[in-house]
Enzyme design. Structure first.
Site, PDB file in Angstrom:
ATOM      1  N   ASP A  18     -55.742 -27.172   5.136  1.00  0.00           N
ATOM      2  CA  ASP A  18     -57.038 -27.613   4.642  1.00  0.00           C
ATOM      3  C   ASP A  18     -56.899 -27.963   3.156  1.00  0.00           C
ATOM      4  OD1 ASP A  18     -59.709 -28.062   4.450  1.00  0.00           O
ATOM      5  OD2 ASP A  18     -60.346 -25.979   4.751  1.00  0.00           O
ATOM      6  N   ASP A 133     -59.606 -34.361   5.730  1.00  0.00           N
ATOM      7  CA  ASP A 133     -58.913 -33.437   4.834  1.00  0.00           C
ATOM      8  C   ASP A 133     -58.381 -32.176   5.508  1.00  0.00           C
ATOM      9  OD1 ASP A 133     -61.327 -32.237   5.350  1.00  0.00           O
ATOM     10  OD2 ASP A 133     -61.653 -31.569   3.299  1.00  0.00           O
ATOM     11  N   GLU A 134     -58.262 -32.184   6.847  1.00  0.00           N
ATOM     12  CA  GLU A 134     -57.670 -31.009   7.480  1.00  0.00           C
ATOM     13  C   GLU A 134     -56.987 -31.365   8.795  1.00  0.00           C
ATOM     14  OE1 GLU A 134     -60.822 -28.348   9.538  1.00  0.00           O
ATOM     15  OE2 GLU A 134     -61.773 -29.072   7.716  1.00  0.00           O
TER      16      GLU A 134
END
Length: 389
Positions: A18, A133-134
């Site tokens: 993350d 974003d993860e």
DNA sequence: TCTGGGGTCCTAGGACCC
DNA sequence: TCTGGGGTCCTAGGACCC
């Protein structure tokens, strides 16, 4: 290679990676002079930094903002002032008027996102995209203990992007996701099943991915605040209160049980565009403005469909009124469409079925039941049993 | 000056078919 | 006169996630 190749019996090891304050961190790499300052992302184009004659940048501050947006991200320095992502920007402006404000720059974030995911792939081949974003990565077969793997992942991401991330490694996706949050930012957490009572049960129930504000409130009414308090309840009681599917899922999740596989490939289900007006519009009095916005949304959806190579058979609209109530209408066509005119025609029929006496705050257009425009069969994991990528 | 935008999944009722 | 049950598709709304 680990000895047992059977995914049902081999010890699974899943990483969740993350990125830390992702959008804000991307911006800081563009404007390093902002490091250490409270900064938020959430403005529009008019808040873009202006280049001065001496080569430095002039930045907007939250105090200059007016409008209906919410914050997309806040740096840790800004969070210390009480602002956070999702907060209405006007409210944040009252709490932190001097915080630097930047407009969202999705092109920049997508570029960093690709670098980030490619870096993870150099360490672990099988990854699941969760958002910009993860990602989850299957690290079951990697050499070395979990701490070593976490360090490799963090180093690869930092070398490729210059940005930091947080990593959680656990026996399944649920626990991996939970643990990546335990040492944020720029940290790693390893969780094994035996850690669940000591490290997971003290956490608020809301931290479980899938327990949102509504479910958390209902749990609180039952005197359940922590994951441990949830785990202590009978499965039968949870099923009675929350239904068979969600109730039994709650019980399993609280015990750290999660058998979901990584989803390494997926096809989109729908493509949509929506806009919140600066001021509420009335169907009659603001007919021209509304019509223009409607056409623009249809054109953007059509452009998205064509760029991505899809056509869709169901077309729908979404309206939000001045009292924040939301309604949707959709219609399924005999043949799929991807052109703006065809979408507008069908969406217009949907609009006619809605009472438009209230003023409108939001208008959206959506196309679903997607098919590949080239007629190719949609990719299916089940047909192969593995991911050819 | 409360409350963005782009998604996924689930539920539930009605239509319709066998 | 009374009135089955399963399956699938369509539609609307809502919870949740990033």
């Amino acid at each position: 290679m680990r000895p047992d190749p059977n995914p049902m019996t081999a010890a699974r090891r899943i990483a969740h990676i993350d990125m830390d304050a992702f959008f804000a961190s991307c911006e800081l790499s563009q404007y390093p002079e902002l490091r250490g300052l409270p900064m938020v992302v959430g403005g529009r184009g008019e808040h873009a930094p202006r280049l001065r004659a001496d080569g430095t940048h002039a930045f907007s501050t939250l105090a200059e903002y007016s409008g209906r947006g919410v914050l997309t991200t806040a740096t840790y320095e800004a969070r210390a002032l009480g602002v956070h992502s999702g907060m209405p920007t006007m409210k944040a402006a009252r709490l932190a008027p001097h915080a630097v404000l930047l407009p969202v720059n999705f092109e920049l974030y997508r570029r960093y996102s690709r670098l980030f995911k490619d870096a993870v792939r150099t360490v672990a081949a099988r990854i699941e995209d969760v958002g910009i974003d993860e990602v989850y990565a299957d690290v079951s077969e990697l050499d070395g203990d979990a701490a070593t793997v976490a360090t490799r992942l963090r180093r690869a991401v930092h070398e490729a992007t210059g940005l930091t991330c947080s990593v959680g490694i656990a026996p399944n996706k649920l626990l991996a996701k939970l643990s990546s949050d335990l040492n944020k930012p720029d940290g790693a957490t390893i969780l094994v099943e035996a850690d669940v009572p000591t490290r997971v049960w003290p956490l608020p129930a809301r931290r479980i991915n899938g327990i949102g504000p509504k479910a958390a409130a209902r749990l609180a009414e039952l005197g359940i605040e922590t994951i441990g308090e949830l785990a202590a309840r009978d499965a039968a009681e949870l099923v009675a209160r929350f239904g068979r599917a969600y109730g039994s899922w709650l019980h399993q999740a609280a015990h750290g049980v999660d058998a979901r596989e990584l989803v390494t490939h997926s096809e989109p289900v729908s493509i949509s565009r929506e806009t919140t007006f600066e001021h509420d519009l009335h169907a009659v009095r603001d007919r021209a403005a509304l019509g223009a916005a409607f056409s623009a949304l249809c054109e953007r959806v059509a452009a998205d469909l064509q760029r991505k190579g899809y056509v869709g058979r169901t077309v729908g609209v979404k309206l939000r009124f001045d009292d924040f109530t939301t309604v949707t209408r959709d219609t399924t066509l005999a043949a799929p469409v991807a052109d703006a005119a065809g979408i507008r025609r069908a969406a217009g029929q949907c609009l006619k079925r809605i009472d438009l006496s209230r003023r409108l705050r939001l208008l959206g257009v959506r196309v679903s039941k997607l098919e590949r425009a080239d007629g190719a069969a949609p990719w299916r994991q089940a047909e192969f049993g593995f991911d050819p990528e």
